[in-house]
Design an enzyme around this catalytic site. Structure first.
Site, short mmCIF file in Angstrom:
data_model
loop_
_atom_site.label_atom_id
_atom_site.label_comp_id
_atom_site.label_asym_id
_atom_site.label_seq_id
_atom_site.Cartn_x
_atom_site.Cartn_y
_atom_site.Cartn_z
N VAL A 296 0.72 -1.20 0.18
CA VAL A 296 0.09 0.08 0.03
C VAL A 296 0.90 1.10 -0.01
O VAL A 296 1.72 1.47 0.92
CB VAL A 296 -0.97 -0.04 1.18
CG1 VAL A 296 -1.90 1.13 1.28
CG2 VAL A 296 -1.70 -1.05 1.02
N CYS A 300 3.98 9.93 -4.07
CA CYS A 300 5.22 11.16 -3.51
C CYS A 300 5.71 11.35 -4.87
O CYS A 300 6.60 10.64 -5.94
CB CYS A 300 6.24 10.36 -2.78
SG CYS A 300 7.49 11.22 -2.71
N GLU A 342 -0.44 12.58 -1.45
CA GLU A 342 0.82 13.47 -1.42
C GLU A 342 1.21 14.10 -0.12
O GLU A 342 0.30 14.81 0.61
CB GLU A 342 0.82 14.59 -2.36
CG GLU A 342 1.92 15.24 -2.59
CD GLU A 342 3.03 14.37 -3.28
OE1 GLU A 342 4.08 14.50 -2.20
OE2 GLU A 342 3.06 13.92 -4.33
N GLY A 343 2.60 13.94 0.20
CA GLY A 343 3.05 14.77 1.54
C GLY A 343 2.33 14.21 2.68
O GLY A 343 1.91 15.03 3.55
N ARG A 344 2.02 12.75 2.86
CA ARG A 344 1.15 12.60 3.98
C ARG A 344 -0.21 13.03 4.12
O ARG A 344 -0.76 13.38 5.23
CB ARG A 344 1.83 12.59 5.40
CG ARG A 344 3.31 11.89 5.46
CD ARG A 344 3.99 12.16 6.78
NE ARG A 344 5.42 12.10 6.68
CZ ARG A 344 6.32 12.39 7.67
NH1 ARG A 344 6.01 13.52 8.36
NH2 ARG A 344 7.60 12.22 7.37
N ASP A 382 0.91 13.86 10.30
CA ASP A 382 0.47 12.91 9.31
C ASP A 382 -0.97 13.24 9.48
O ASP A 382 -1.72 12.80 10.38
CB ASP A 382 0.98 11.55 9.64
CG ASP A 382 0.93 10.68 8.60
OD1 ASP A 382 -0.07 10.91 7.75
OD2 ASP A 382 1.92 9.59 8.26
N ARG A 384 -2.81 11.34 6.97
CA ARG A 384 -3.25 10.07 6.30
C ARG A 384 -4.08 9.02 7.00
O ARG A 384 -5.04 8.53 6.73
CB ARG A 384 -2.07 9.15 5.66
CG ARG A 384 -1.32 9.81 4.58
CD ARG A 384 -0.15 9.09 4.27
NE ARG A 384 1.00 9.04 5.44
CZ ARG A 384 2.11 8.09 5.43
NH1 ARG A 384 2.39 7.63 4.34
NH2 ARG A 384 2.76 8.44 6.58
N SER A 406 6.00 -3.48 3.62
CA SER A 406 5.81 -2.27 4.32
C SER A 406 6.47 -2.37 5.66
O SER A 406 6.26 -3.35 6.28
CB SER A 406 4.50 -1.77 4.52
OG SER A 406 4.00 -0.50 5.13
N LYS A 411 -0.22 1.22 8.65
CA LYS A 411 -0.84 0.57 7.82
C LYS A 411 -1.23 -1.04 8.31
O LYS A 411 -2.02 -1.40 8.02
CB LYS A 411 0.20 0.66 6.71
CG LYS A 411 0.18 1.94 6.13
CD LYS A 411 0.93 1.95 4.81
CE LYS A 411 0.86 3.21 4.09
NZ LYS A 411 1.69 3.45 3.17
#
Length: 479
Positions: A296, A300, A342-344, A382, A384, A406, A411
């Site tokens: 996953v 970026c 993008e960018g967390r 963050d 996300r 990962s 995640k």
């Protein structure tokens, strides 16, 4: 009669969001031409002998102010989210042609809906245009899977979004404008890293998954987000009212229906979607006895596309693709899920501001202050989270991942907490970490990322020692 909007409160000291009643005193929008009288509703019922309503076509000669509770969705098509039968569940109606029957907030195509508006403004697109979907159906089958009927597993995408021309064929024949939110196709992927892997002997072409040219053959699905708000709120540990008000506030009131229409539970947010890339046979994905490799990956652009070496994003992504190809060649399937975060999820501008802060801070770019710099600029490390991330895995029918490419505990935990088993976790090989990305990998492992076998022994002393490249920017900002 539309339900009265629920009272939403906030602990913030800023002014309260206006209620529909107070807005009504300020705005008197024109009544939409699609608002139906009782006689018209009776006529619609009589015409709908097959159980499918007659579409009400909105005339584009007025602007309906949706801050008014009765300005759209006077008679929304019902949706029973989580029902396994798509006809009982109902279609998502979020196009501009059926304002009285619209049952979702937002617009199709995420942030790209703005470009659609520009095309209309420029006279290049007829706002009444309905796409011809006859040849757009998926080129291979996905689902149905049991998870589609469980909102706790699928609530951020429409599991029927790729098969609207099949499930809702009679709606389309009657004139409804229903758009797919998922497109399923196949492609050839050409990466220089795969050609290098063939040259070094790490990959061997088989002519089926990997060609001698270095191209690999993939199945893929592009997915736009479709949120079921009650479940989204549950996952984030807040009330649905708090979720609606927070989005309303932080988008500067872009979606007043979040406040005025608590009865509308579906939201198409103006954010990036995701793409699923699959190597091997997608039909094997639900079979726990067949090897499944998965990464996953969060977008970026600087690294994934242009090869910036300040992070591990592209090398980890291409390593995952290599492992997916090997898995497919062994008879399994490899999946890369590519999120537009993008960018967390803070955006590329914020990310570059953080880069500047990292390089200009006293003592230079250091692993010790890696996360502090992000929080200094963005106020948070963050955004996300990962509460919605497992949904595409459940959409594919995943119940077990044999190889998870990962190091992120966030995640990993998000996935296993939804019932998916993960057998092996695979870290990025040390020789793939770029020089300037040593700051990132050191900080992440020290603060809890899964170290695997390659990154053992990173302690506070190592955290202080690791420094990034200097550019000589200087501290041009005076305190």
């Amino acid at each position: 009669m539309v339900e009265k909007a629920e009272q939403l409160t906030t602990s913030s000291s800023t002014s309260e969001v206006e209620t529909p009643e107070s807005l009504e005193t300020l705005i008197k929008p024109e009544s939409p031409s699609t608002t139906m009288s009782p006689n018209k509703k009776k006529q619609r019922t009589e015409e709908a002998d097959d159980g499918i309503p007659v579409p009400e076509i909105t005339q584009m000669d007025y602007v309906a102010l949706t801050s008014h509770s009765g300005a759209f969705g006077n008679d929304p098509l019902p949706i029973s989210w989580g029902h396994p039968d798509p006809l009982v569940r109902g279609p998502v109606i979020c196009t501009v042609r059926h304002s009285s029957q619209r049952n979702a907030i937002g617009a199709h195509s995420g942030s790209y809906c703005i470009y659609t508006g520009l095309a209309v403004a420029a006279g290049k697109l007829n706002p009444d245009y309905v796409p011809n979907l006859k040849l757009t159906s998926p080129v291979f089958q996905i689902g149905p899977h049991a998870a589609w009927a469980d909102p706790k597993k699928v609530a951020s995408i429409d599991p029927f979004g790729h098969i609207v021309t099949d499930c809702y064929e009679k709606y389309l024949e009657k004139g409804f404008d229903i758009r797919p939110t998922i497109a399923v196709t196949k492609a050839h992927i050409d990466l220089p890293e795969c050609r290098e892997a063939i040259a070094s002997g790490r990959l061997v072409p088989d002519g089926k998954i990997l060609l001698p040219s270095g191209q690999s053959i993939v199945a893929k699905a592009a997915i736009e987000p479709v949120w079921y708000l009650p479940e989204i709120a549950r996952r984030f540990g807040c009330t649905e009212g708090t979720l609606r008000q927070s989005i309303f506030r932080m988008t500067n009131g872009m979606y007043p229906e979040l406040i005025t229409r608590p009865d509308i539970k579906i939201f198409l947010p103006p954010i990036g979607g995701l793409t699923i890339y699959m190597w091997g046979d997608p039909d094997t994905i639900p079979d726990e006895d067949i090897e499944l490799t998965c990464r996953v990956h969060d977008e970026c652009n600087g690294s994934d596309v242009f090869g910036s070496d300040i992070c591990t994003c592209r090398p980890y992504l291409t390593h995952a693709i290599e492992e997916c190809i090997k898995t497919a060649q062994r008879g399994g399937c490899g999946i890369v899920i590519y999120f537009r975060k993008e960018g967390r999820s803070l955006g590329e501008v914020t990310k570059y501001l953080v880069y500047n802060t990292r390089k200009r801070q006293e003592g230079g770019d250091s692993a010790e202050n890696y996360f502090n710099c992000t929080e200094q600029v963005a106020g948070v490390q963050d955004t996300r989270f990962q509460a919605l991330m497992p949904d595409p895995l459940h959409f594919l029918g995943v119940t077990k991942i044999h190889n998870f490419i990962s190091m992120s505990d966030m995640k990993y935990n998000a996935i296993v907490n939804t019932g998916i088993k993960i057998e092996n976790r695979i870290e990025i090989p040390k020789d793939l970490v770029p020089e300037d990305a040593q700051v990132e990998i050191t900080a992440k492992v020290f603060h809890g990322y899964n170290a695997g076998k390659a990154y053992q022994g990173i302690d506070a002393a190592e955290l202080k020692k690791v420094k990034g490249r200097e550019y000589g920017y200087g501290n041009v900002v005076k305190e």
